[in-house]
Design a protein around this motif. Structure first.
Motif, PDB file in Angstrom:
ATOM      1  N   VAL A  27       0.843  -1.205   0.000  1.00 11.35           N
ATOM      2  CA  VAL A  27       0.000   0.000   0.000  1.00 11.35           C
ATOM      3  C   VAL A  27       0.870   1.243   0.000  1.00 11.35           C
ATOM      4  O   VAL A  27       2.027   1.199   0.434  1.00 11.35           O
ATOM      5  CB  VAL A  27      -0.937   0.025   1.234  1.00 11.35           C
ATOM      6  CG1 VAL A  27      -1.913  -1.131   1.203  1.00 11.35           C
ATOM      7  CG2 VAL A  27      -0.134   0.021   2.530  1.00 11.35           C
ATOM      8  N   PRO A  28       0.339   2.382  -0.476  1.00 14.07           N
ATOM      9  CA  PRO A  28       1.102   3.639  -0.425  1.00 14.07           C
ATOM     10  C   PRO A  28       1.271   4.121   1.009  1.00 14.07           C
ATOM     11  O   PRO A  28       0.595   3.652   1.927  1.00 14.07           O
ATOM     12  CB  PRO A  28       0.246   4.606  -1.246  1.00 14.07           C
ATOM     13  CG  PRO A  28      -1.125   4.021  -1.232  1.00 14.07           C
ATOM     14  CD  PRO A  28      -0.954   2.541  -1.163  1.00 14.07           C
ATOM     15  N   LYS A  29       2.148   5.114   1.195  1.00 11.82           N
ATOM     16  CA  LYS A  29       2.503   5.578   2.531  1.00 11.82           C
ATOM     17  C   LYS A  29       1.309   6.116   3.322  1.00 11.82           C
ATOM     18  O   LYS A  29       1.201   5.892   4.529  1.00 11.82           O
ATOM     19  CB  LYS A  29       3.591   6.652   2.429  1.00 11.82           C
ATOM     20  CG  LYS A  29       4.156   7.091   3.778  1.00 11.82           C
ATOM     21  CD  LYS A  29       5.311   8.035   3.568  1.00 11.82           C
ATOM     22  CE  LYS A  29       5.892   8.478   4.919  1.00 11.82           C
ATOM     23  NZ  LYS A  29       4.941   9.306   5.673  1.00 11.82           N
ATOM     24  N   TYR A  30       0.398   6.818   2.641  1.00 15.53           N
ATOM     25  CA  TYR A  30      -0.732   7.371   3.383  1.00 15.53           C
ATOM     26  C   TYR A  30      -1.612   6.258   3.957  1.00 15.53           C
ATOM     27  O   TYR A  30      -2.221   6.412   5.030  1.00 15.53           O
ATOM     28  CB  TYR A  30      -1.536   8.345   2.510  1.00 15.53           C
ATOM     29  CG  TYR A  30      -2.484   7.728   1.530  1.00 15.53           C
ATOM     30  CD1 TYR A  30      -3.804   7.430   1.884  1.00 15.53           C
ATOM     31  CD2 TYR A  30      -2.091   7.454   0.222  1.00 15.53           C
ATOM     32  CE1 TYR A  30      -4.681   6.873   0.980  1.00 15.53           C
ATOM     33  CE2 TYR A  30      -2.965   6.903  -0.687  1.00 15.53           C
ATOM     34  CZ  TYR A  30      -4.263   6.614  -0.307  1.00 15.53           C
ATOM     35  OH  TYR A  30      -5.128   6.058  -1.214  1.00 15.53           O
ATOM     36  N   CYS A  31      -1.673   5.112   3.269  1.00 16.91           N
ATOM     37  CA  CYS A  31      -2.444   3.980   3.790  1.00 16.91           C
ATOM     38  C   CYS A  31      -1.712   3.335   4.965  1.00 16.91           C
ATOM     39  O   CYS A  31      -2.348   2.894   5.934  1.00 16.91           O
ATOM     40  CB  CYS A  31      -2.691   2.957   2.688  1.00 16.91           C
ATOM     41  SG  CYS A  31      -3.900   3.501   1.457  1.00 16.91           S
ATOM     42  N   HIS A  32      -0.386   3.270   4.865  1.00 18.22           N
ATOM     43  CA  HIS A  32       0.422   2.787   5.993  1.00 18.22           C
ATOM     44  C   HIS A  32       0.115   3.614   7.237  1.00 18.22           C
ATOM     45  O   HIS A  32      -0.096   3.084   8.336  1.00 18.22           O
ATOM     46  CB  HIS A  32       1.909   2.878   5.650  1.00 18.22           C
ATOM     47  CG  HIS A  32       2.820   2.624   6.817  1.00 18.22           C
ATOM     48  ND1 HIS A  32       3.129   3.596   7.741  1.00 18.22           N
ATOM     49  CD2 HIS A  32       3.501   1.513   7.195  1.00 18.22           C
ATOM     50  CE1 HIS A  32       3.953   3.103   8.644  1.00 18.22           C
ATOM     51  NE2 HIS A  32       4.196   1.831   8.335  1.00 18.22           N
TER      52      HIS A  32
END
Length: 255
Positions: A27-32
């Motif tokens: 997942v992208p960083k914002y989802c992390h």
């Protein structure tokens, strides 16, 4: 705006969780951050991305073994009875054009990687077919010819417009390859050395690919391809179950 109580710790956590590099592959960083900083595990958009990526990578990993049951069955029987060379070749063409099209479009590997592994296994099955039907010259010429075609398609020598047309032809190729095997089974009155595990996994994989295609690429050509694949692979699965207790030798004796 979200207020973190421990800004320093939060900053360190984003970059220093031991599992962060693995999570960022999915997942992208914002989802992390939504999952592991805000603890918002039900963030709809991120959840869809995570499920799609996990399914995609799962399909790719599974594809590395999906035709192994078929290969083992042929080796154990020392026979390609009931299998169609034409179906194998058409399927390989469909896998190859689909894979090179996806590669050229820069789709994520999780969205098309099974084409790579299944093409290798498809080549092996074709070589085994030549071996068990005593066609040594074809067994030598085929891998050289196929390797050259793959190079031309994947190296950038082939225009994207041509690759797109090839990909659109995949629907017909896939349908034809499966229909040939379906008709062969019906005419023989048995499924020979066709592997139940393989066709079942192909069916389930195509079902999962419908979701990942919608989520990751939205490519209509690929979506229709997987819809057709589900229908025809499910038919093959049903045939294997229907003819489960019918053996090729019994049919020959009756003839």
């Amino acid at each position: 705006m979200t207020n973190y109580s421990f800004d320093v710790d939060a900053k360190m956590a984003i970059g220093e969780f031991f599992f962060t590099p693995l999570v960022l592959l999915i997942v992208p960083k914002y989802c992390h951050d939504e999952f592991f900083i805000n603890f918002n595990f039900f963030h709809a958009a991120c959840l869809k991305i995570a499920i799609s990526k996990c399914l995609g990578y799962g399909i790719v990993v599974g594809s590395a073994m999906i035709k192994i049951p078929q290969i083992i069955k042929v080796i154990q029987a020392s026979s390609v009875e009931g299998l169609s060379l034409t179906a194998f070749v058409l399927e390989l063409v469909a896998l190859t054009t689909s894979g090179t099209y996806s590669y050229a479009k820069s789709f994520p590997f999780s969205a098309w990687g099974e084409n790579f592994f299944m093409s290798i296994q498809g080549c092996l099955l074709i070589l085994m077919y030549f071996y068990y039907t005593s066609r040594p010259l074809a067994g030598v010429v085929f891998p050289v010819l196929y390797g050259g075609i793959v190079y031309v398609l994947a190296s950038g020598l082939t225009p994207m417009s041509v690759l797109t047309k090839f990909a659109s032809f995949n629907i017909g190729l896939l349908a034809t390859s499966r229909l040939i095997q379906i008709v062969t089974n019906f005419r023989n009155g048995h499924t020979g050395q066709l592997s139940f595990i393989m066709v079942l996994l192909l069916t389930l994989g195509a079902v999962a690919r419908i979701f990942t295609t919608i989520q990751e690429t939205g490519d209509k050509v690929m979506l229709v391809t997987f819809l057709v694949s589900v229908t025809l692979n499910a038919t093959l699965t049903f045939q294997v179950l229907y003819y489960w207790n019918v053996k090729p030798d019994l049919k020959k004796k009756e003839a």
